[in-house]
Write a protein that holds these residues in place. Structure first.
Motif, short mmCIF file in Angstrom:
data_model
loop_
_atom_site.label_atom_id
_atom_site.label_comp_id
_atom_site.label_asym_id
_atom_site.label_seq_id
_atom_site.Cartn_x
_atom_site.Cartn_y
_atom_site.Cartn_z
N LEU A 270 0.80 -1.22 0.00
CA LEU A 270 0.00 0.00 0.00
C LEU A 270 0.83 1.28 0.00
CD1 LEU A 270 -2.63 -1.08 2.70
CD2 LEU A 270 -2.80 -1.31 0.22
N GLU A 273 3.25 5.62 3.23
CA GLU A 273 2.40 6.68 3.73
C GLU A 273 1.01 6.19 4.11
OE1 GLU A 273 1.56 6.11 -0.51
OE2 GLU A 273 3.39 6.32 0.70
N ARG A 274 0.63 4.99 3.65
CA ARG A 274 -0.72 4.46 3.94
C ARG A 274 -0.78 3.70 5.26
NH1 ARG A 274 -4.36 2.94 0.32
NH2 ARG A 274 -5.54 2.54 2.22
N LEU A 286 -7.90 7.40 4.72
CA LEU A 286 -6.92 7.49 3.65
C LEU A 286 -6.03 8.72 3.81
CD1 LEU A 286 -9.06 6.47 0.55
CD2 LEU A 286 -7.54 5.04 1.92
N GLY A 289 -3.67 7.83 6.92
CA GLY A 289 -3.03 6.52 6.85
C GLY A 289 -3.81 5.49 7.65
N GLU A 338 -7.52 -5.04 3.37
CA GLU A 338 -6.86 -4.50 2.17
C GLU A 338 -5.68 -5.35 1.74
OE1 GLU A 338 -6.27 -0.60 1.22
OE2 GLU A 338 -7.86 0.27 2.44
#
Length: 422
Positions: A270, A273-274, A286, A289, A338
């Motif tokens: 991902l 930064e996520r 989002l 993060g 995710e």
């Protein structure tokens, strides 16, 4: 009734109560213990032993459970100690010699006292009578895995096969002196499988080329669930998890170690930064993060784990099994969802079926994370099956690597031998 006090003036948490546990086992007596404190700056994992009932205690009390099969129970006050001693003989470890005040209080109650102290001769520990100065026990020492043994040799194991190198994130002083359970449990599993293993110590501050040179020839990696108070330590453990992910090296993550494995995968899939370590809400966003984990009510002691059908966990542990916990955070379910497309599978759940307790990665040689502390349930004669499963996967991965390496390096006769020149 008699209280046998065993004073061991030592700063190491891993030694506290060890010789007392040995004597309690030899005499088949219960062991009671007072609250003790250690230098938290020097030994941040001094108080990481958790009993089946959920008591968080000094890490050295793991030896009582390992040697006797009995839990250490809760810490005792003076009043509860006296009440117990009026009914039966007991053994009590001390950090300092018995005080005159406590001795007088016990004498008033008609309780007899036997006062012993731990003395060290080279690498052996013995019990000395405080009154007579006579040695009252044989010499006890610790083996390569920090386990206690009588004499110089203890039940040698007939081992076979090549020596495999297993990396353990941490330093030998921290594992042997502060939190001895992990190293001892690794030795239990290696003994049961008759495996030769060398432990490679990976200082958590190693990064970059230094980490590469330390890990390049290891066969497996363990990320233990120790308290890492310094941010550099957390970065080092994350770097090790990332290395294992990229190099298809078998890895086992325990508690916080599992969190670092999920972080490594999340940042790879991902983006850095996520994925952040912790966030203000369970789901994050989002913009800020996805937080890796959130604080939860402490989950201490023995609790059931429910395995996902078809997983390696279910194959080795069954549909339901018990695991010892020292859990204070849970993994973010949105982040796990995710990562499903990347092959991450939640293979174990808690009683509610909502909180992840174990993860696996389908497209990796061996990528297993577990929320609990299996090392706290291991004994020399009964190693924990999760640690045995990991070592079996390490051995299988090494054999497959050897076969593929032989195939790649096998010499082939060329039609024009002169092309070998140059």
């Amino acid at each position: 009734m008699t209280i046998t006090f065993i004073a061991h003036t030592t700063p190491e948490p891993a030694l506290y109560g060890a010789m007392a546990a040995i004597l309690a086992e030899l005499r088949a007596l219960p062991l009671c213990h007072f609250p003790v404190s250690h230098d938290a700056q020097r030994y941040p994992n001094a108080r990481q032993h958790v009993t089946a009932q959920g008591h968080a205690l000094t890490s050295g009390l793991v030896w009582l459970e390992r040697l006797t099969g009995r839990g250490a129970g809760a810490e005792s006050s003076r009043e509860s100690l006296i009440y117990r001693a009026l009914k039966e003989d007991i053994v009590v470890p001390l950090r300092e010699p018995l005080s005159a005040e406590l001795a007088a209080q016990l004498a008033e109650q008609g309780i007899e006292i036997e006062s012993l102290t731990v003395v060290r001769h080279q690498d052996k520990f013995q019990l000395e009578d405080v009154t007579t100065g006579k040695i009252r026990s044989n010499g006890w020492g610790r083996d390569a895995f920090g386990r206690w043994a009588l004499g110089s040799v203890s039940q040698p194991v007939m081992r076979a096969g090549k020596t495999l190198r297993v990396a353990l994130v941490g330093d030998i002083a921290g594992q042997r002196d502060s939190y001895p359970a992990m190293l001892a449990a690794l030795g239990d599993a290696a003994d049961a499988l008759a495996m030769n293993i060398d432990v490679v110590w990976v200082t958590p501050t190693l990064l970059g080329s230094q980490l590469d040179s330390t890990l390049f020839d290891v066969d497996g990696i363990i990320l233990p669930g120790m308290t890492l108070t310094h941010t550099d330590y957390q970065a080092g453990q994350l770097a090790t998890a990332t290395w294992a992910l990229e190099n298809q090296t078998p890895v086992l993550g325990i508690n916080q170690g599992m969190h670092q494995m999920v972080t490594a995968l999340g940042q790879k899939v991902l983006g850095q930064e996520r994925v952040v370590m912790y966030g203000p809400s369970p789901l994050g966003s989002l913009q800020t993060g996805l937080p890796l984990a959130e604080h939860t009510q402490p989950r201490l002691g023995n609790h059931p784990v429910f395995s996902r059908s078809g997983s390696l966990l279910a194959n080795k542990m069954g549909e339901e099994f018990t695991l010892r916990y020292n859990q204070r955070r849970y993994l973010n379910p949105q982040l796990l969802a995710e990562l499903e497309s990347a092959g991450l599978c939640v293979s174990g759940y808690d009683e509610s079926g909502e909180q992840a307790q174990a993860v696996e990665l389908s497209n990796h040689a061996c990528f297993i994370g577990i929320q609990g502390q299996p090392e706290l349930m291991s004994r020399r004669e009964r190693p924990h099956p999760l640690l045995m499963t990991f070592l079996q996967q390490v051995r299988q991965s090494n054999r497959q690597h050897d076969v593929s390496h032989d195939a790649l390096t096998k010499s082939v006769r060329l039609k024009q031998p002169h092309l070998l020149m140059g």
